[in-house]
Design an enzyme around this catalytic site. Structure first.
Site, PDB file in Angstrom:
ATOM      1  N   GLY A   1       0.827  -1.209   0.000  1.00 15.05           N
ATOM      2  CA  GLY A   1       0.000   0.000   0.000  1.00 15.05           C
ATOM      3  C   GLY A   1       0.852   1.245   0.000  1.00 15.05           C
ATOM      4  O   GLY A   1       2.053   1.185   0.274  1.00 15.05           O
TER       5      GLY A   1
ATOM      6  N   PRO B   1       2.628   4.878   0.970  1.00 18.87           N
ATOM      7  CA  PRO B   1       3.292   5.257   2.220  1.00 18.87           C
ATOM      8  C   PRO B   1       2.301   5.846   3.220  1.00 18.87           C
ATOM      9  O   PRO B   1       1.347   6.530   2.835  1.00 18.87           O
ATOM     10  CB  PRO B   1       4.296   6.334   1.784  1.00 18.87           C
ATOM     11  N   GLY B   2       2.545   5.577   4.480  1.00 17.99           N
ATOM     12  CA  GLY B   2       1.763   6.206   5.547  1.00 17.99           C
ATOM     13  C   GLY B   2       0.358   5.683   5.723  1.00 17.99           C
ATOM     14  O   GLY B   2      -0.484   6.342   6.328  1.00 17.99           O
ATOM     15  N   THR B   3       0.071   4.487   5.210  1.00 22.39           N
ATOM     16  CA  THR B   3      -1.303   3.984   5.339  1.00 22.39           C
ATOM     17  C   THR B   3      -1.452   3.030   6.534  1.00 22.39           C
ATOM     18  O   THR B   3      -2.494   2.430   6.719  1.00 22.39           O
ATOM     19  CB  THR B   3      -1.759   3.279   4.049  1.00 22.39           C
TER      20      THR B   3
ATOM     21  N   THR C   1       3.148  -0.352   9.156  1.00 23.35           N
ATOM     22  CA  THR C   1       3.941  -0.622  10.361  1.00 23.35           C
ATOM     23  C   THR C   1       3.011  -0.806  11.563  1.00 23.35           C
ATOM     24  O   THR C   1       3.216  -1.705  12.387  1.00 23.35           O
ATOM     25  CB  THR C   1       4.919   0.552  10.622  1.00 23.35           C
TER      26      THR C   1
ATOM     27  N   HIS D   1      -1.986  33.315 -13.624  1.00 22.79           N
ATOM     28  CA  HIS D   1      -1.961  31.854 -13.741  1.00 22.79           C
ATOM     29  C   HIS D   1      -3.010  31.225 -12.805  1.00 22.79           C
ATOM     30  O   HIS D   1      -3.844  30.418 -13.233  1.00 22.79           O
ATOM     31  CB  HIS D   1      -0.547  31.376 -13.379  1.00 22.79           C
ATOM     32  N   GLU D   2      -2.983  31.624 -11.551  1.00 21.83           N
ATOM     33  CA  GLU D   2      -3.909  31.017 -10.579  1.00 21.83           C
ATOM     34  C   GLU D   2      -5.354  31.398 -10.897  1.00 21.83           C
ATOM     35  O   GLU D   2      -6.258  30.577 -10.754  1.00 21.83           O
ATOM     36  CB  GLU D   2      -3.549  31.429  -9.141  1.00 21.83           C
TER      37      GLU D   2
HETATM   38  P1  ATP Z   1       5.650   3.640   5.076  1.00 24.71           P
HETATM   39  O1  ATP Z   1       5.219   2.876   3.863  1.00 24.71           O
HETATM   40  O2  ATP Z   1       6.060   5.046   4.748  1.00 24.71           O
HETATM   41  O3  ATP Z   1       6.627   2.922   5.957  1.00 24.71           O
HETATM   42  P2  ATP Z   1       3.415   2.845   6.727  1.00 24.71           P
HETATM   43  O4  ATP Z   1       2.309   2.407   5.824  1.00 24.71           O
HETATM   44  O5  ATP Z   1       4.215   1.793   7.404  1.00 24.71           O
HETATM   45  O6  ATP Z   1       4.346   3.881   5.974  1.00 24.71           O
HETATM   46  P3  ATP Z   1       2.895   3.744   9.360  1.00 24.71           P
HETATM   47  O7  ATP Z   1       4.352   3.891   9.709  1.00 24.71           O
HETATM   48  O8  ATP Z   1       2.177   2.582   9.907  1.00 24.71           O
HETATM   49  O9  ATP Z   1       2.761   3.805   7.790  1.00 24.71           O
HETATM   50  O10 ATP Z   1       2.118   5.061   9.761  1.00 24.71           O
HETATM   51  C1  ATP Z   1       2.797   6.266  10.099  1.00 24.71           C
HETATM   52  C2  ATP Z   1       1.971   7.021  11.108  1.00 24.71           C
HETATM   53  O11 ATP Z   1       0.773   7.470  10.487  1.00 24.71           O
HETATM   54  C3  ATP Z   1       1.525   6.174  12.273  1.00 24.71           C
HETATM   55  O12 ATP Z   1       2.447   6.201  13.322  1.00 24.71           O
HETATM   56  C4  ATP Z   1       0.212   6.803  12.668  1.00 24.71           C
HETATM   57  O13 ATP Z   1       0.439   7.917  13.510  1.00 24.71           O
HETATM   58  C5  ATP Z   1      -0.327   7.332  11.364  1.00 24.71           C
HETATM   59  N1  ATP Z   1      -1.281   6.404  10.726  1.00 24.71           N
HETATM   60  C6  ATP Z   1      -1.149   5.820   9.514  1.00 24.71           C
HETATM   61  N2  ATP Z   1      -2.220   5.070   9.220  1.00 24.71           N
HETATM   62  C7  ATP Z   1      -3.048   5.148  10.284  1.00 24.71           C
HETATM   63  C8  ATP Z   1      -4.310   4.581  10.592  1.00 24.71           C
HETATM   64  N3  ATP Z   1      -4.950   3.784   9.732  1.00 24.71           N
HETATM   65  N4  ATP Z   1      -4.863   4.879  11.801  1.00 24.71           N
HETATM   66  C9  ATP Z   1      -4.226   5.700  12.675  1.00 24.71           C
HETATM   67  N5  ATP Z   1      -3.033   6.260  12.426  1.00 24.71           N
HETATM   68  C10 ATP Z   1      -2.449   6.010  11.251  1.00 24.71           C
END
Ligand code: ATP
Length: 498
Positions: A106, A108-110, A113, A332-333
Site C-alpha cells: 500500500g 506510504p503512511g497507510t 507498520t 496563472h492562478e
Molecule cells: P511507510 O510505507 O512510509 O513505511 P506505513 O504504511 O508503514 O508507511 P505507518 O508507519 O504505519 O505507515 O504510519 C505512520 C503514522 O501514520 C503512524 O504512526 C500513525 O500515527 C499514522 N497512521 C497511519 N495510518 C493510520 C491509521 N490507519 N490509523 C491511525 N493512524 C495512522
C-alpha cells in the site's frame, strides 16, 4: 556512518603509504590489520553493537488493532491469518502448514507498520522491526549474515520471553526485489537467498513460532520466489482511507487533544480527500502547533483548515517574488480558478498567490465525495483546469512560463488515462501494443482540443478576468465565497491588464 568509515579507511591507507616511504617494515602492521578485518566481518555483529542491523524491538506503548483507524478489510484479513499463531496446537493437530509470511502492500503512511505492531500485540509476540535497506551493503555476504543474525535474534528473544516472534521488514522491495536486477546483484541475491533459506527453515521442531511481515509500496518489484506458498503466501493490501476512515483516524489522533467546540472533524475528513493516515496524524499535530503559537488553550477548527494546506503543500514561504512575477502568478492562478468555477460551480475553496512549499500560488478545490471512477467529462474538465493557468499567461501576457510544468505533466497523465480507457478517437485499444507515436498523437489531440475550449472561455471573460487579477494581487488570498462574490461583481468591469 558509512562516510566516517570510508574517511577512516582512507586515512589508514594514507598513513601506511607514508610509513612505507619512511622505510618502516609494514608486514606486521598489514598482518594485524588483515586479522582485525576478518574478525570484524566474521564475529556475530551483535558483539560490535553499532555495526550490526539493530532491529527495533517492541518498545514503546503497545499498538492494538483498535489504534488503527479504518483499514477494516486489512485488519480482518490480518486477524484471520494470525489465528494459526494463537491456536497453534489446533493447527498442528489438523496438520495445517503454518503461515510464515504476510506481505503488506500500500501507499506510504497507510498504517503498514502499525498493522505489523498490532499483529505482534494480538499474538503476544516479540516485535522485531527492521528495514530492507539495512541489509544491503556493497560487500558480498554481509546482507546474508545480517539476515541470519536477525532470525537468530528473533528465536533467542522469543525463547527468552517464552513467546512467538514477529519480524517486520519495511521496504521489503529492497531486500526481496527480483534477483539479477541490480548491478551488484551477487550481494542482493545472496541476501534474498538467505531470507528464503531462513523462511524455509522456520517452524522446525522445538523452535519458537516466527512470523515474517514484510511491507512494500512496490509489490510489483518483488521476486516471485518470495510470493510462493510457504513464504509470503498472504498479501494484505492497504489503501488510502475513505472519508469515513479519515474521520476515524482524525478521531483517534485528536482523542488526547483539547478541541474547541467549533471543531467539526467530519468536515475536516471531507477536506482531506487523498490524505494518508500519516498525513492526517501530521495535520492534527500541526493544528495543535498552530494553537500553541497563538497561545490558545484549545485547538479551533480554523487551525485544522490552515494546517490542511500546510500538510498538502508545505510551510508558508517568506520569499516574495517581484511585482512582475506576482502578476504572472496571479494571472496563472486566476486562470485555474476561473475555468474550474465555470466548469464546476462552487468548487473553488481557495485562491492564493502566497507561496507554500514548492508552489508559488495555488487553487484549492472544495471537498468532494470520495470517487473511485472518473467519467470522460470529469477527466476533460480536470485537463481544462490544468491547462488554464498557462493559457491565461499566454493570453494576457503574450508568453508562457516554466510555472506550468507540473500542470502539463498531470494533464498528459490524464490524457493518457483517457486513451487507455478507450475515450480517445482511437477507441478501445491495447495500449501495450499501440505504437508510441500513435499514443502521443492521441494525447496531443486531446490536449489541443481542450486548449481550444479553454482559450475561448478565457477570451470571452477577458475584462472581468482582468479586474479579478488586480484584486487578487492586492488581497493575495481569498476564500471560495469571496471569489464567487468577486466573480459576480466583476461581470462587465472594464479593467484591462497592462
Ligand atoms: P511507510 O510505507 O512510509 O513505511 P506505513 O504504511 O508503514 O508507511 P505507518 O508507519 O504505519 O505507515 O504510519 C505512520 C503514522 O501514520 C503512524 O504512526 C500513525 O500515527 C499514522 N497512521 C497511519 N495510518 C493510520 C491509521 N490507519 N490509523 C491511525 N493512524 C495512522
Amino acid at each position: 556512518m558509512k562516510m566516517a568509515r570510508e574517511i577512516l579507511l582512507g586515512a589508514a591507507v594514507g598513513a601506511l603509504a607514508f610509513a612505507g616511504t619512511m622505510g618502516l617494515d609494514l608486514f606486521p602492521i598489514l598482518l594485524l590489520g588483515l586479522a582485525g578485518f576478518f574478525l570484524w566481518r566474521l564475529l556475530p555483529a551483535s558483539s560490535f553493537g553499532k555495526r550490526s542491523v539493530v532491529p527495533r524491538s517492541g518498545t514503546g506503548p503497545a499498538i492494538t488493532f483498535e489504534d488503527i483507524g479504518g483499514q477494516e478489510t486489512a485488519k480482518k484479513e490480518m486477524q484471520e491469518a494470525l489465528h494459526f499463531l494463537l491456536e497453534s496446537h489446533q493447527a498442528d493437530k489438523l496438520g495445517i502448514r503454518p503461515l510464515k509470511g504476510i506481505l503488506l502492500t500500500g501507499p506510504p503512511g497507510t498504517g503498514k507498520t502499525l498493522l505489523a505492531k498490532a499483529a505482534a500485540h494480538y499474538t503476544d509476540s516479540v516485535f522485531i522491526g527492521t528495514s530492507g535497506s539495512e541489509f544491503i551493503e556493497m560487500y558480498a555476504g554481509v546482507g546474508a549474515q545480517r539476515v541470519r543474525e536477525l532470525f537468530a535474534r528473533a528465536r533467542r528473544e522469543a525463547r527468552e520471553a517464552q513467546k512467538n516472534a514477529v519480524i517486520f521488514i519495511d521496504e521489503m522491495e529492497v531486500l526481496g526485489g527480483q534477483r539479477g536486477r541490480h548491478h551488484s546483484h551477487l550481494e542482493y541475491d545472496q541476501t534474498l537467498n538467505q531470507l528464503l533459506v531462513e523462511m524455509d527453515g522456520m517452524g522446525s521442531e522445538g523452535s519458537p513460532r516466527i512470523l515474517v511481515i514484510g511491507a512494500t509500496n512496490r509489490a510489483d518489484l518483488m521476486d516471485q520466489a518470495l510470493l510462493r506458498p510457504g513464504r509470503f503466501d498472504r498479501i494484505v493490501s492497504l489503501g488510502l482511507p475513505s472519508r469515513q476512515e479519515r474521520w476515524d483516524i482524525l478521531r483517534l489522533h485528536t482523542a488526547q487533544k483539547p478541541l474547541a467546540p467549533d471543531v467539526d472533524l467530519e468536515a475536516i475528513a471531507r477536506e482531506t480527500y487523498g490524505f494518508s493516515g500519516a498525513q492526517l496524524e501530521s495535520l492534527c499535530n500541526e493544528a495543535a502547533i498552530w494553537a500553541l503559537r497563538r497561545q490558545m488553550e484549545v485547538i479551533p477548527h480554523e487551525a485544522f483548515l490552515d494546517s490542511v494546506e500546510k500538510v498538502m503543500l508545505g510551510e508558508r514561504q517568506e520569499r516574495r517574488p517581484s511585482l512582475e512575477e506576482r502578476r504572472r502568478i496571479a494571472i496563472h492562478e486566476m486562470g485555474h480558478a476561473w475555468v474550474q468555477e465555470h466548469l464546476q460551480p462552487g468548487s473553488v475553496a481557495r485562491v492564493t498567490i502566497t507561496a507554500r512549499g514548492q508552489a508559488l500560488g495555488y487553487v484549492r478545490s472544495a471537498p468532494r465525495d470520495d470517487a473511485y471512477l472518473r467519467s470522460q467529462r470529469e477527466l476533460e474538465d480536470a485537463i481544462a483546469v490544468l491547462l488554464a493557468g498557462s493559457l491565461a499567461e499566454d493570453l494576457f501576457l503574450g508568453t508562457r512560463s516554466t510555472g506550468a510544468t507540473s500542470d502539463f505533466k498531470e494533464a498528459v497523465r490524464l490524457a493518457r488515462e483517457m486513451v487507455k480507457a478507450g475515450m480517445s478517437p482511437l477507441g478501445v485499444v491495447d495500449p501495450e501494443h499501440l505504437p508510441k507515436a500513435l499514443i502521443h498523437r492521441a494525447v496531443s489531440e486531446i490536449l489541443a482540443g481542450m486548449e481550444g475550449k479553454v482559450r475561448a472561455m478565457l477570451e470571452e471573460a477577458r475584462e472581468s478576468f482582468s479586474s479579478l487579477v488586480e484584486r487578487l494581487l492586492t488581497d493575495e488570498s481569498l476564500t471560495g465565497e469571496e471569489f464567487r462574490q468577486w466573480l459576480a461583481e466583476a461581470k462587465g468591469a472594464p479593467a484591462p491588464i497592462s
